[in-house]
Motif scaffolding. Structure first.
Motif, mmCIF file in Angstrom:
data_model
loop_
_atom_site.group_PDB
_atom_site.id
_atom_site.type_symbol
_atom_site.label_atom_id
_atom_site.label_comp_id
_atom_site.label_asym_id
_atom_site.label_seq_id
_atom_site.Cartn_x
_atom_site.Cartn_y
_atom_site.Cartn_z
ATOM 1 N N ASP A 40 -42.681 41.499 137.373
ATOM 2 C CA ASP A 40 -42.966 39.977 137.512
ATOM 3 C C ASP A 40 -43.807 39.403 136.612
ATOM 4 O O ASP A 40 -43.619 38.485 136.173
ATOM 5 C CB ASP A 40 -44.130 40.194 138.909
ATOM 6 C CG ASP A 40 -44.046 38.338 139.508
ATOM 7 O OD1 ASP A 40 -44.184 37.682 138.684
ATOM 8 O OD2 ASP A 40 -44.260 38.811 140.912
ATOM 9 N N ARG A 43 -45.344 35.644 133.611
ATOM 10 C CA ARG A 43 -44.537 34.652 134.018
ATOM 11 C C ARG A 43 -44.432 33.689 132.977
ATOM 12 O O ARG A 43 -45.184 33.422 132.069
ATOM 13 C CB ARG A 43 -45.071 34.127 135.429
ATOM 14 C CG ARG A 43 -44.799 35.005 136.579
ATOM 15 C CD ARG A 43 -44.815 34.283 137.839
ATOM 16 N NE ARG A 43 -44.814 35.200 139.001
ATOM 17 C CZ ARG A 43 -44.529 34.544 140.097
ATOM 18 N NH1 ARG A 43 -44.463 33.238 140.609
ATOM 19 N NH2 ARG A 43 -44.418 35.470 141.237
ATOM 20 N N PHE A 47 -41.519 31.432 136.314
ATOM 21 C CA PHE A 47 -40.367 32.373 136.455
ATOM 22 C C PHE A 47 -41.155 33.572 136.109
ATOM 23 O O PHE A 47 -41.465 34.047 135.088
ATOM 24 C CB PHE A 47 -39.279 32.209 135.469
ATOM 25 C CG PHE A 47 -38.474 30.845 135.725
ATOM 26 C CD1 PHE A 47 -37.075 31.135 136.380
ATOM 27 C CD2 PHE A 47 -38.816 29.761 135.453
ATOM 28 C CE1 PHE A 47 -36.171 30.080 136.533
ATOM 29 C CE2 PHE A 47 -38.006 28.645 135.676
ATOM 30 C CZ PHE A 47 -36.711 28.725 136.324
ATOM 31 N N PRO A 48 -40.831 34.688 137.150
ATOM 32 C CA PRO A 48 -41.175 36.045 136.885
ATOM 33 C C PRO A 48 -40.398 36.571 135.699
ATOM 34 O O PRO A 48 -39.361 36.194 135.319
ATOM 35 C CB PRO A 48 -40.749 36.678 138.100
ATOM 36 C CG PRO A 48 -40.746 35.984 139.107
ATOM 37 C CD PRO A 48 -40.170 34.496 138.534
ATOM 38 N N PHE A 50 -38.704 39.388 135.266
ATOM 39 C CA PHE A 50 -37.278 39.624 135.406
ATOM 40 C C PHE A 50 -36.295 38.664 135.254
ATOM 41 O O PHE A 50 -35.117 38.535 134.876
ATOM 42 C CB PHE A 50 -37.364 40.160 137.175
ATOM 43 C CG PHE A 50 -36.000 40.470 137.767
ATOM 44 C CD1 PHE A 50 -35.590 41.960 137.406
ATOM 45 C CD2 PHE A 50 -34.919 39.688 138.525
ATOM 46 C CE1 PHE A 50 -34.472 42.515 137.832
ATOM 47 C CE2 PHE A 50 -34.137 40.329 138.924
ATOM 48 C CZ PHE A 50 -33.535 41.471 138.711
#
Lengths: 74, 548
Positions: A40, A43, A47-48, A50
């Motif tokens: 995660d 960020r 947005f994480p 990932f």
């Protein structure tokens, strides 16, 4: 095979071989390495990791295919 | 239905606009003679970089993708994001493959992947298997495009009680589509793709900027999704992957990437390009659509954050999660813009449906009709058979949706992606080497198919209580491994397929089984625009040289 004495008579056989092609492996391998991006934090704009890292890989894909196209153009 | 009037009017107007374009397309870049498969089925093999970009983009990123991928994210989270690595891997993976396929097809006038296999391995049987696999894999894909349209219609309240009333709009839409595809061939979807993709780009850009603004930013959206997944009993959902579904994520992305350009409709789009550079340039331009798909996928989370509840499904007690994105648009956008968004999805279904039906029709014409029914068919006869077959294919797709449970088409499409992978050794590897024996390739195909069916049969779906064909994630525990990890079925079966092909090749070679004659030469794989086409009958008598 072409006679080495008359290279102009028979054109060299065409080929797609180029060391640049190896670059294509980068965007194939990167998205497969989930431990690189499966988290995660940190960020970016909410947005994480990932998600934004995988969006970044799209740009890597564009960059490598563009480089290979430009450097192998005849 | 009253409060959806604006949406319906906008949707209908845009739909009529593209229908008109579809008919006019026959005169766009007008051919000398439409009665030839190269013209009707491949747009004259003349498309430049831009047209190819719109055409292949419209072809690969379908309406179903646009509703199903966010639906997957909505339901399962990160696992549904596989669509992004999948569409990253495709282009570098196929960069060198597709230019060879283009060249050899240009040289020999191949229209389908089975044409290539026929000439390369001198085996009508192997070509027939490739053709049938292609047709079977494509048919349910066409039916799924209808599900994309239906999700939109449902959201606009265009439904009825009787079987006919409920499906009338789809039947009309497909009748119009069938008529202009019949008349204009591949030129119709190529022209319509401009409108479709422009609309989609506008809608998505607006959505990914406007929706987070309304919902409190992307951070809030992801947090809402995380809260939902934390509360759900499913151990495999969440906004990141867990230890058990990473292998599935990676193998699904790889397997799907390998499958995509084996689909006949993708190859149709590639062969319609006018030279090698068009293909190469598109390998770096097409990822723009991947970016779009990734953003669109995340709308599944936006739907969670805005509290979307999917509409009921076809059978009692189920939900149709494909309605998630249309409902989100309906809820958050002003009516006129929701209408534009719905039209984008609806038209988005027409482009791939047209190309897929053309590709399936070409396979039938070239590899079944001409090979087995009428060997001396003229170009005009080929074009005519293909046009009629494209109609039959569409009627079949509509019938699937009207008379069968839509779930059946979804299951078939899942199987389709896995069976099309079984053509990889013949089509993709075949472009580089003829080392594998034609008998070995057939053996590999048979084993790969059988294993795929068995593995898919084993997979239940607890979400809807189905015991078989419940998904493509195979638990490794079923192979006897002590683990909870799952793996993509197609990934396993294509490797087994290849292994069997290798072993059978060694055996057949030891038995001195005849290998047939390679109809291609090394130089064919590098041919470019301007190089002359070989006449098939002449090619059969020239000296053969393996390109391995």
């Amino acid at each position: 095979m072409a006679d080495p004495e008359t290279p102009k008579a028979v054109p060299a056989p065409r080929s797609d071989r180029s060391p640049w092609n190896w670059l294509l492996l980068i965007p194939i391998v990167l998205p497969v390495l989930t431990p690189l991006f499966n988290r995660d934090d940190p960020r970016l704009w909410g947005f994480p990791a990932f998600y934004w890292i995988q969006f970044l890989f799209i740009l890597v894909g564009v960059a490598t295919t563009t480089i290979v196209y430009r450097s192998t153009r005849k | 239905m009253g409060d959806h009037i604006t949406e319906i009017v906008v949707f209908t107007l845009l739909f009529l606009l593209v229908s008109g374009m579809g008919f006019v397309a026959a005169r766009w870049r007008a051919p000398k003679d439409m009665e030839h498969l190269d013209e009707w089925g491949l747009g004259g093999r003349s498309f430049g970089g831009w047209i190819t970009w719109f055409l292949i983009g419209g072809d690969l990123y379908t309406a179903y993708t646009f509703v199903a991928v966010p639906a997957l994210i909505f339901g399962a989270g990160a696992a549904g994001f596989f669509a992004v690595p999948y569409t990253i891997i495709i282009y570098p993976l196929f960069f060198l493959i597709l230019i060879r396929l283009w060249s050899v097809s240009h040289r020999h006038g191949f229209v389908t992947p089975a044409d290539f296999v026929r000439t390369r391995f001198d085996s009508p049987t192997l070509a027939l298997l490739v053709a049938i696999t292609g047709i079977v894999a494509t048919m349910p894909y066409i039916a799924l495009q209808l599900i994309g349209i239906e999700a939109v219609l449902k959201t606009m309240g265009v439904t009825g009680d009787s079987l006919l009333a409920r499906h009338a709009p789809i039947i009309i839409a497909f009748a119009i589509l069938a008529a202009y595809t019949y008349q204009s061939g591949l030129r119709a979807p190529a022209l319509i793709a401009f409108v479709k993709d422009t609309l989609i780009y506008i809608v998505i850009l607006v959505a990914v900027i406007y929706l987070p603004y309304k919902l409190g930013g992307w951070g809030t959206i992801f947090d809402a999704a995380e809260a939902k997944f934390n509360a759900s009993p499913n151990p495999n959902d969440g906004i990141t992957l867990n230890a058990n579904n990473q292998l599935q994520y990676v193998t699904l992305a790889l397997g799907s990437a390998l499958a995509l350009f084996l689909y006949p409709h993708s190859i149709t789009g590639v062969l319609a390009g006018k030279n090698r550079n068009v293909i190469k340039r598109n390998m770096s331009a097409l990822p723009a659509y991947s970016f779009l798909l990734g953003l669109l996928a995340l709308l599944g989370y936006a739907a969670i954050a805005s509290g979307v509840k999917p509409l009921p499904g076809a059978t009692e007690g189920t939900v149709d999660s494909n309605t998630v994105v249309p409902l989100l648009f309906d809820m958050q956008f002003p009516a006129w813009f929701a209408g534009v968004a719905f039209a984008a999805i609806g038209i988005g279904a027409l482009v791939p449906a047209a190309i897929m039906s053309i590709a399936a029709a070409n396979l039938f014409t070239r590899n079944i009709y001409k090979e087995y029914l009428r060997k001396d068919a003229t170009h005009a006869q080929e074009a005519r058979v293909s046009k009629i077959t494209s109609l039959v294919v569409k009627v079949g797709a509509v019938a699937c949706i009207v008379f069968l449970d839509p779930q059946f088409s979804i299951d078939l499409q899942l199987i389709g992606g896995i069976i099309i992978l079984q053509t990889a050794p013949a089509v993709a590897l075949g472009l580089f080497t003829r080392w594998l024996h034609r008998g070995g390739l057939i053996a590999g195909w048979v084993v790969g198919m059988a294993l795929s069916m068995w593995m898919l049969w084993q997979i239940p779906n607890p979400a809807n209580g189905k015991a078989h064909f419940g998904g493509s994630a195979f638990p490794l525990a079923d192979f006897g491994f002590d683990t909870k990890r799952t793996i993509y079925v197609g990934f396993v079966t294509v490797l087994v397929n290849l292994l069997v092909a290798i072993i059978a090749t060694v055996i057949l070679r030891a038995m001195k089984s005849p290998e047939g004659v390679d109809g291609t030469t090394r130089d064919d794989y590098y041919a470019d625009e301007g190089d002359p086409r070989i006449d098939k009958d002449v090619a059969a008598t020239v000296d053969h040289q393996s390109s391995t």
